[in-house]
Design an enzyme around this catalytic site. Sequence first.
Site, PDB file in Angstrom:
ATOM      1  N   GLU A  44      55.140 -30.181 -52.444  1.00 22.22           N
ATOM      2  CA  GLU A  44      55.477 -28.983 -53.212  1.00 22.22           C
ATOM      3  C   GLU A  44      55.206 -29.182 -54.706  1.00 22.22           C
ATOM      4  OE1 GLU A  44      59.340 -26.009 -53.831  1.00 22.22           O
ATOM      5  OE2 GLU A  44      59.535 -27.833 -52.640  1.00 22.22           O
ATOM      6  N   LYS A 131      55.942 -18.871 -52.615  1.00 19.62           N
ATOM      7  CA  LYS A 131      57.275 -19.049 -52.030  1.00 19.62           C
ATOM      8  C   LYS A 131      58.065 -17.741 -52.076  1.00 19.62           C
ATOM      9  CE  LYS A 131      60.918 -22.546 -52.122  1.00 19.62           C
ATOM     10  NZ  LYS A 131      61.400 -23.764 -52.825  1.00 19.62           N
ATOM     11  N   CYS A 165      59.296 -25.646 -48.525  1.00 21.33           N
ATOM     12  CA  CYS A 165      60.689 -26.075 -48.652  1.00 21.33           C
ATOM     13  C   CYS A 165      61.631 -25.228 -47.795  1.00 21.33           C
ATOM     14  CB  CYS A 165      61.054 -26.069 -50.141  1.00 21.33           C
ATOM     15  SG  CYS A 165      62.450 -27.109 -50.598  1.00 21.33           S
TER      16      CYS A 165
END
Length: 318
Positions: A44, A131, A165
Site C-alpha cells: 500500500e 481506496k 487494506c
Amino acid sequence: MTTLPVAICQAAPVPLDFAGGIDKAVRLAREAIAGGARFVAFGETFLGGYPLWLDEAPGAALWDHPGTKALHAIMLEQAIVANDERLLPLQELCDETGACVSIGAHERVRQSLYNNQLLFRPGEVPLDHRKLVPTHGERLIWMRGDGSTLGVHEAEWGRAGNLICWEHWMPLARAAMHNLGEAVHVAAWPTVREEYALASRHYAMEGRCFVLAAGLVQKRDDLFEGLANVGGSAEAEELFNAIESDVLNKGGSMIIAPNARVLAQAGEGEEILHAILDLSEIGQGLATLDTDGHYSRPDVFELSVDMRPKDGVVRKSE
C-alpha cells in the site's frame, strides 16, 4: 497458460519522495521479473510511503497541527497525477517484459489526495483502484474513491484486480470483485499482521483466487531520510521525533492459494517473495464453493454497483 510465476517486492518505500520511490520500484520490479515473475506486487502506497505518523506520532490528528499541515503540503506537491510522466519507467518495464506490476501510490486529483493501487500492464494504460474508505486516521489525508475504479485487468492467463487494506472487510466490495472473476488478487497492506493475513486468506477462499498479500517494511529513520530528500521541514521533523517506535512496518507478505493455504511467506526484512501459481486450482476449488454462482442466492440477494465516476461537480450548459 496453466501456471503463472508471481512475486511480491516487500521493501521499504522512500517516504514522501516520489521520484526516489519510482526509481526503487523499477529496480526491484526488474529484479523480480528477471527472477521469472510475470506478475509483481508492491504494498500500500509504496510510492510516497504509508503515512505512519497518523498512528505513531502523538498529537498528529490534532486540529491545525504544524507538522501534519507541513506533511500534507509536501504530499500534495509530490503526489502522482493523471498521465504523470514519472510513471513512464514502470509502464515501459511492463511493455518491454510483458509483465504486470501492481503498486500503491498517493494520487492528486485537483486539490485532493487519493490512495491508489495502480496496476501497470503491457500495452495498456494503468488500471486505477482508489481506496473506497480510508481507514480511521487516514481520512485526514485521503479522499474516498468511487465505484468507477472497481475493475480488473484481462490477461491471457485470467483476470487480476486490487483492493487496499481494510477494504477486505467490506463484504459488498468483496462481492463486487468476486463477480468479476479474479484469478489473481492483490491485497495491498502497510504490513501483513495476523488479522490482515486472516483477511487475505479468507478472500482467497471466498473468491477462489490466488491472493498476493503485499506489505511494506518501514523504519522511523526512513521518514527523516525521505523528508530530507524533498527539502525538509522543521515542523515535520518535530512530529517524526515524537514517534517512539523504531520499526513501524514489518512486512509479513504472503502468497495464498484459492483454498487459503499459504504458498510462500516473507519475514520482516526486505525481500522478493516468489511463487508459481497452478491456475488449475481455481476451477478445482469452484467445484465446492462459488460465492458468485452456486453458493449465491440472486433470488434473495441483489447487489447494485454504481460504477459512474463521481467528480463532485457536474457542469451543465443551458
